[in-house]
Design a protein around this motif. Structure first.
Motif, PDB file in Angstrom:
ATOM      1  N   LEU A 189       0.830  -1.197   0.000  1.00 36.16           N
ATOM      2  CA  LEU A 189       0.000   0.000   0.000  1.00 36.16           C
ATOM      3  C   LEU A 189       0.867   1.251   0.000  1.00 36.16           C
ATOM      4  O   LEU A 189       1.995   1.236   0.494  1.00 36.16           O
ATOM      5  N   PRO A 190       0.370   2.371  -0.519  1.00 36.04           N
ATOM      6  CA  PRO A 190       1.128   3.622  -0.456  1.00 36.04           C
ATOM      7  C   PRO A 190       1.392   4.017   1.001  1.00 36.04           C
ATOM      8  O   PRO A 190       0.532   3.843   1.866  1.00 36.04           O
ATOM      9  N   GLN A 191       2.577   4.561   1.260  1.00 30.04           N
ATOM     10  CA  GLN A 191       2.929   4.903   2.633  1.00 30.04           C
ATOM     11  C   GLN A 191       1.921   5.848   3.297  1.00 30.04           C
ATOM     12  O   GLN A 191       1.576   5.645   4.467  1.00 30.04           O
ATOM     13  N   PRO A 192       1.422   6.899   2.621  1.00 29.61           N
ATOM     14  CA  PRO A 192       0.440   7.770   3.297  1.00 29.61           C
ATOM     15  C   PRO A 192      -0.804   7.010   3.757  1.00 29.61           C
ATOM     16  O   PRO A 192      -1.357   7.310   4.820  1.00 29.61           O
ATOM     17  N   GLU A 193      -1.234   6.024   2.982  1.00 27.06           N
ATOM     18  CA  GLU A 193      -2.398   5.235   3.374  1.00 27.06           C
ATOM     19  C   GLU A 193      -2.092   4.376   4.603  1.00 27.06           C
ATOM     20  O   GLU A 193      -2.910   4.263   5.520  1.00 27.06           O
ATOM     21  N   VAL A 194      -0.909   3.779   4.632  1.00 32.00           N
ATOM     22  CA  VAL A 194      -0.511   2.969   5.785  1.00 32.00           C
ATOM     23  C   VAL A 194      -0.389   3.847   7.028  1.00 32.00           C
ATOM     24  O   VAL A 194      -0.864   3.485   8.109  1.00 32.00           O
ATOM     25  N   ALA A 195       0.235   5.018   6.879  1.00 34.77           N
ATOM     26  CA  ALA A 195       0.420   5.917   8.018  1.00 34.77           C
ATOM     27  C   ALA A 195      -0.925   6.367   8.582  1.00 34.77           C
ATOM     28  O   ALA A 195      -1.127   6.386   9.811  1.00 34.77           O
ATOM     29  N   GLU A 196      -1.854   6.734   7.722  1.00 37.28           N
ATOM     30  CA  GLU A 196      -3.186   7.166   8.162  1.00 37.28           C
ATOM     31  C   GLU A 196      -3.889   6.040   8.909  1.00 37.28           C
ATOM     32  O   GLU A 196      -4.525   6.264   9.952  1.00 37.28           O
ATOM     33  N   CYS A 197      -3.773   4.830   8.390  1.00 36.66           N
ATOM     34  CA  CYS A 197      -4.415   3.681   9.027  1.00 36.66           C
ATOM     35  C   CYS A 197      -3.835   3.439  10.420  1.00 36.66           C
ATOM     36  O   CYS A 197      -4.575   3.338  11.406  1.00 36.66           O
ATOM     37  N   LEU A 198      -2.518   3.372  10.518  1.00 32.54           N
ATOM     38  CA  LEU A 198      -1.885   3.066  11.796  1.00 32.54           C
ATOM     39  C   LEU A 198      -2.088   4.181  12.815  1.00 32.54           C
ATOM     40  O   LEU A 198      -2.159   3.925  14.024  1.00 32.54           O
ATOM     41  N   ALA A 199      -2.181   5.412  12.348  1.00 35.95           N
ATOM     42  CA  ALA A 199      -2.318   6.550  13.260  1.00 35.95           C
ATOM     43  C   ALA A 199      -3.620   6.498  14.044  1.00 35.95           C
ATOM     44  O   ALA A 199      -3.678   6.958  15.190  1.00 35.95           O
ATOM     45  N   PHE A 200      -4.680   5.915  13.464  1.00 39.53           N
ATOM     46  CA  PHE A 200      -5.991   6.034  14.086  1.00 39.53           C
ATOM     47  C   PHE A 200      -6.717   4.708  14.309  1.00 39.53           C
ATOM     48  O   PHE A 200      -7.738   4.691  14.996  1.00 39.53           O
ATOM     49  N   ALA A 201      -6.220   3.606  13.761  1.00 37.64           N
ATOM     50  CA  ALA A 201      -6.874   2.313  13.993  1.00 37.64           C
ATOM     51  C   ALA A 201      -6.668   1.903  15.447  1.00 37.64           C
ATOM     52  O   ALA A 201      -5.593   2.088  16.016  1.00 37.64           O
ATOM     53  N   ARG A 202      -7.686   1.332  16.026  1.00 44.13           N
ATOM     54  CA  ARG A 202      -7.655   0.977  17.449  1.00 44.13           C
ATOM     55  C   ARG A 202      -8.528  -0.253  17.684  1.00 44.13           C
ATOM     56  O   ARG A 202      -9.579  -0.414  17.066  1.00 44.13           O
ATOM     57  N   GLY A 203      -8.083  -1.112  18.588  1.00 46.02           N
ATOM     58  CA  GLY A 203      -8.872  -2.281  18.970  1.00 46.02           C
ATOM     59  C   GLY A 203      -8.550  -2.673  20.397  1.00 46.02           C
ATOM     60  O   GLY A 203      -7.915  -1.918  21.147  1.00 46.02           O
ATOM     61  N   GLU A 204      -8.940  -3.883  20.769  1.00 42.52           N
ATOM     62  CA  GLU A 204      -8.809  -4.292  22.164  1.00 42.52           C
ATOM     63  C   GLU A 204      -7.351  -4.465  22.600  1.00 42.52           C
ATOM     64  O   GLU A 204      -7.046  -4.381  23.789  1.00 42.52           O
ATOM     65  N   LEU A 205      -6.437  -4.696  21.651  1.00 44.59           N
ATOM     66  CA  LEU A 205      -5.022  -4.818  22.006  1.00 44.59           C
ATOM     67  C   LEU A 205      -4.305  -3.473  22.030  1.00 44.59           C
ATOM     68  O   LEU A 205      -3.145  -3.393  22.437  1.00 44.59           O
ATOM     69  N   GLY A 206      -4.992  -2.410  21.577  1.00 42.97           N
ATOM     70  CA  GLY A 206      -4.374  -1.093  21.527  1.00 42.97           C
ATOM     71  C   GLY A 206      -4.443  -0.514  20.129  1.00 42.97           C
ATOM     72  O   GLY A 206      -5.324  -0.865  19.333  1.00 42.97           O
TER      73      GLY A 206
END
Length: 249
Positions: A189-206
């Motif tokens: 995936l393009p880096q900006p898309e990966v960065a956006e995903c990781l910056a705000f994705a959240r679940g029970e493990l953190g």
């Protein structure tokens, strides 16, 4: 897996109940994890399929693996900073033919259906630095069963024996590489898309950001520099800073 309540700020959506991934939790919460994965509509290996997969991987042990029956496991992501299994030795190591990549889409753990996350996997090409863990011969059955319950429930990986180069010489190690036929394989995936995903994705493990930052920090503690992950971590922090400027507090 132990749980703790995470209060949310007024006016914000409540945070998922936080789960800490532990050896005992992986061993004892198998049925619950299966139920939740199936409820989320994810493919899940049956207990029989999981055990057959593990047995086949161990039976495929190369002839040049440790003669005493011990098994080495190669970790490249969360296994570096939270292995959650028993081992007798750990060595910095490098494997060739595979590289670390955020290419596995997740809807649980560090993501949700509303905001899917991404996890690291080993994808084809390049090389990867990580840790090789030695599991004692008498512990192989119990500890690999725990590792399989942690890593292989959804069938997203293929177990693979690799040659891991360590400061004390090469060893044959088991690791998990991406199953490119899995429906949650995301590719490059393009880096900006990966960065956006990781910056705000959240679940029970953190959060995805915590997962990335932990991996970078522990690699650096081992004297391992992964420039691509370090650049990605800086991009994730910029995304988070920009979001705070828009919505202070």
């Amino acid at each position: 897996m132990s749980r703790e309540t995470r209060p949310s700020a007024a006016g914000q959506e409540p945070e998922p109940e936080r789960v800490h991934l532990t050896r005992e939790g992986i061993r004892d919460s198998y049925a619950d994890r299966i139920r939740r994965l199936r409820a989320a509509g994810m493919p899940v290996l049956s207990e029989e399929e999981l055990e057959a997969n593990r047995a086949a991987a161990l039976a495929a042990r190369p002839a040049d693996a440790d003669a005493d029956g011990s098994v080495w496991m190669f970790g490249y992501g969360s296994l570096i900073w939270n292995p959650a299994f028993h081992f007798t030795e750990a060595r910095p190591s490098r494997i060739h033919g595979w590289h670390r990549q955020f290419c596995f889409t997740i809807f649980m753990g560090r993501g949700s259906r509303d905001r899917p996350g991404l996890m690291l996997a080993l994808d084809r090409g390049g090389c990867c630095d990580g840790l090789a863990y030695r599991i004692a011969p008498q512990a192989v059955e119990e500890e690999t069963a725990i590792i399989w319950r942690r890593e292989m429930l959804s069938g997203a990986y293929h177990p693979r024996w690799v040659r891991a180069v360590t400061p004390d010489g090469p060893v044959r190690a088991l690791t998990f590489v991406m199953n490119r036929d899995h429906p949650r394989y995301a590719g490059r995936l393009p880096q900006p898309e990966v960065a956006e995903c990781l910056a705000f994705a959240r679940g029970e493990l953190g959060t995805g950001a915590e997962y990335l930052f932990n991996t970078v920090e522990h690699l650096q503690d081992l004297g391992i520099r992964d420039r691509r992950l370090e650049v990605l971590a800086a991009a994730v922090r910029r995304c988070q800073d920009a979001a705070r400027e828009v919505s202070p507090g």
